[in-house]
Design an enzyme around this catalytic site. Structure first.
Site, PDB file in Angstrom:
ATOM      1  N   GLU A 199      -4.868   7.605  -3.075  1.00  0.00           N
ATOM      2  CA  GLU A 199      -5.371   6.331  -2.554  1.00  0.00           C
ATOM      3  C   GLU A 199      -5.654   5.356  -3.708  1.00  0.00           C
ATOM      4  O   GLU A 199      -5.576   4.143  -3.532  1.00  0.00           O
ATOM      5  CB  GLU A 199      -6.624   6.610  -1.717  1.00  0.00           C
ATOM      6  CG  GLU A 199      -6.952   5.578  -0.674  1.00  0.00           C
ATOM      7  CD  GLU A 199      -5.912   5.388   0.432  1.00  0.00           C
ATOM      8  OE1 GLU A 199      -5.001   6.229   0.579  1.00  0.00           O
ATOM      9  OE2 GLU A 199      -6.004   4.375   1.136  1.00  0.00           O
ATOM     10  N   HIS A 246       0.834  -1.203   0.000  1.00  0.00           N
ATOM     11  CA  HIS A 246       0.000   0.000   0.000  1.00  0.00           C
ATOM     12  C   HIS A 246       0.877   1.265   0.000  1.00  0.00           C
ATOM     13  O   HIS A 246       0.717   2.142  -0.862  1.00  0.00           O
ATOM     14  CB  HIS A 246      -0.908  -0.023   1.245  1.00  0.00           C
ATOM     15  CG  HIS A 246      -1.834   1.139   1.347  1.00  0.00           C
ATOM     16  ND1 HIS A 246      -3.152   1.075   0.937  1.00  0.00           N
ATOM     17  CD2 HIS A 246      -1.655   2.413   1.801  1.00  0.00           C
ATOM     18  CE1 HIS A 246      -3.730   2.255   1.142  1.00  0.00           C
ATOM     19  NE2 HIS A 246      -2.847   3.085   1.669  1.00  0.00           N
ATOM     20  N   GLU A 247       1.794   1.336   0.938  1.00  0.00           N
ATOM     21  CA  GLU A 247       2.624   2.551   1.035  1.00  0.00           C
ATOM     22  C   GLU A 247       3.521   2.701  -0.191  1.00  0.00           C
ATOM     23  O   GLU A 247       3.772   3.819  -0.653  1.00  0.00           O
ATOM     24  CB  GLU A 247       3.448   2.548   2.325  1.00  0.00           C
ATOM     25  CG  GLU A 247       2.617   2.559   3.616  1.00  0.00           C
ATOM     26  CD  GLU A 247       1.569   3.663   3.695  1.00  0.00           C
ATOM     27  OE1 GLU A 247       1.807   4.758   3.158  1.00  0.00           O
ATOM     28  OE2 GLU A 247       0.497   3.414   4.293  1.00  0.00           O
TER      29      GLU A 247
HETATM   30 ZN    ZN Z   1      -3.202   5.170   1.897  1.00  0.00          ZN
END
Ligand code: ZN
Length: 501
Positions: A295, A265-266
């Site tokens: 996002e 995710h990061e």
């Molecule tokens: Zn995020």
């Protein structure tokens, strides 16, 4: 024009330098700083942040922007110069509308609210937090008034995170999404295919978890010459320049998913920032265009790639080599099902792909009702619990696991939550368009090749930084307006298959 533009870039560069210095201090605070440094660090950060703000709202920048605006009208509207003048003017005008007195009040009230929230959450006692939350809301109502006229009272708050997006658009999208998601979660609950994710809860060596995660994100294209990964209690991405974008993760020795999917995710956030054009360096446009678009990148690598079958065709045997005794006998299909288990739960940050958006809609609806004065702060816990039951079929046993779970409101952050869900929608919109442009995408992923995937996003999204407003950028990349349809179809297909619906 040239002289004035050069001077503008010089001033903006100084603001950017101060912000980068604050980011380094913030990164250190959450990774290596000893606990005793907290007091001093909050002073360092407050001073640098204030200096950066003062430098930005300075009269000279206003005069330069004013002078440059009419000249920029003759430029190619997609040129860096025209976009910088346009977007910086927009931000400048916004920030000038907020009186310094309000900023000081807000900082004082939210710092108290944050403390009482921590205490309230620990003791699961909402009334401890209630008066401070009341004050935070009052200040947010005042804030909104600085931006009259607006179409909807929530618009100025949303605009801080999604420039140009309107509340009415979000309401419409969520109205389309909500019944479909509730329906899907119910169908999964009634499915006879029950999934066991016990294989993920074993003892996994922390160093091996770390190494596997880094091996994957290197393959994705995260550039370790221009970044690094460290540990922190809450994972985050931070950028000091386009050439130094860092991520953090946390590792649980008894649960595989936390570090692995956190890292993916990061890295998604970080690859976005690493891909921004050098020509935007040291300007306010050198970051991603909005939280939702950001996002979309993190969720894509985490879910559309990282929780997909093709990805695990490429990487599962590698993971088994890291953990032969834990996963050696676990079949790929069983592992794939385990990482995609759907289970309505109380806590947003632990929610799976199918239930996540419902947590967000609940918060969005409560924020709207509070601002529209249809809901009192004191009634929040009760309404929270009602909605949890209605949407997810679960009721929090206490407020710590209900209305008190998120940090956002205690920091005065309203208008933020919906960007998480919008990110999910944008990720699938981009994915659908990319699949047309790269017909053998799935094959490439099965072979562990991500160059085309990353290259597509570099070209369509990353390089542009903050040049375009988020929905404009999405439209340029996909040819479509923001829509829930691709995401609904994605969920239905993926979980229909996993749960035999
Ligand atoms: Zn995020």
């Amino acid at each position: 024009m040239e002289e004035q533009y050069k001077r503008l870039l010089e001033l903006l560069g100084e603001v950017s330098d101060l912000q980068a210095a604050a980011a380094v201090l913030g990164w250190d605070q959450q990774t290596y700083m000893p606990p005793g440094g907290a007091q001093g660090r909050s002073m360092h950060l407050a001073t640098i942040t204030r200096l950066a703000h003062e430098k930005f709202v300075n009269e000279e920048i206003g005069e330069l922007l004013e002078a440059l605006k009419s000249e920029a009208a003759d430029l190619d509207p997609d040129s860096d110069e025209a976009c910088i003048v346009k977007q910086v003017s927009r931000e400048y005008e916004k920030q000038r509308k907020v009186p310094g007195e309000w900023v000081a009040d807000f900082s004082r009230v939210t710092s108290m609210a944050h403390q009482s929230w921590e205490k309230a959450r620990k003791e699961s006692d909402f009334p401890t937090f209630e008066p401070d939350l009341e004050s935070v809301f009052e200040l947010r109502r005042q804030y909104v008034d600085f931006f009259t006229p607006y179409d909807h009272i929530y618009d100025p708050l949303l605009d801080d995170f999604e420039p140009g997006l309107k509340t009415s658009d979000v309401i419409q999208i969520f109205e389309e999404l909500r019944p479909k998601q509730v329906e899907l979660v119910q169908a999964i609950a009634e499915s006879s295919n029950s999934i066991d994710d016990a294989v993920l809860y074993q003892s996994f060596d922390e160093t091996k978890q770390w190494d596997f995660g880094e091996e994957v994100i290197k393959a994705f294209g995260y550039d370790f010459d221009r970044g690094r990964q460290d540990k922190s209690p809450h994972p985050f991405t931070t950028s000091f320049s386009i050439d130094d974008v860092r991520i953090t993760t946390r590792v649980r020795p008894d649960f595989l998913s936390t570090a692995l999917f956190g890292t993916l995710h990061e890295a998604g956030h970080a690859m976005y920032e690493q891909g921004i054009s050098d020509s935007l360096a040291r300007t306010p446009l050198e970051g991603g265009t909005s939280l939702a678009v950001h996002e979309s990148q993190s969720r894509m690598w985490e879910n559309l790639v990282g929780r997909s079958k093709p990805f695990w065709v490429a990487f599962y045997s590698r993971l088994q080599e890291y953990f032969p005794s834990e996963l050696g006998d676990v079949k790929l299909d069983d592992f794939y099902q385990a990482i995609n288990l759907v289970e309505p739960s109380l806590i947003r940050v632990e929610a799976d792909e199918a239930t996540y958006n419902l947590h967000i809609m609940l918060r969005f609806e409560l924020e709207l009702a509070l601002l529209e004065q249809q809901l009192k702060v004191s009634d929040l816990p009760e309404v929270w619990n009602q909605k949890m039951d209605e949407y997810l079929g679960v009721t929090p046993p206490n407020d710590a696991e209900g209305v008190l779970q998120d940090i956002h409101w205690s920091m005065g952050i309203f208008g933020y939550f919906s960007t998480y869900s919008l990110g999910n929608l944008i990720a699938t919109m981009l994915w659908d368009k990319m699949k047309i442009d790269i017909p053998d995408l799935e094959k490439q992923i099965e072979l562990g090749k991500f160059d085309d995937l990353l290259g597509w996003h570099r070209e369509k999204i990353h390089q542009h930084g903050g040049k375009y407003e988020p929905m404009d950028l999405v439209k340029r990349a996909t040819g479509s307006e923001l829509s829930a349809e691709p995401y609904i179809r994605y969920l239905q297909t993926k979980f229909g298959e996993i749960y035999d619906l």
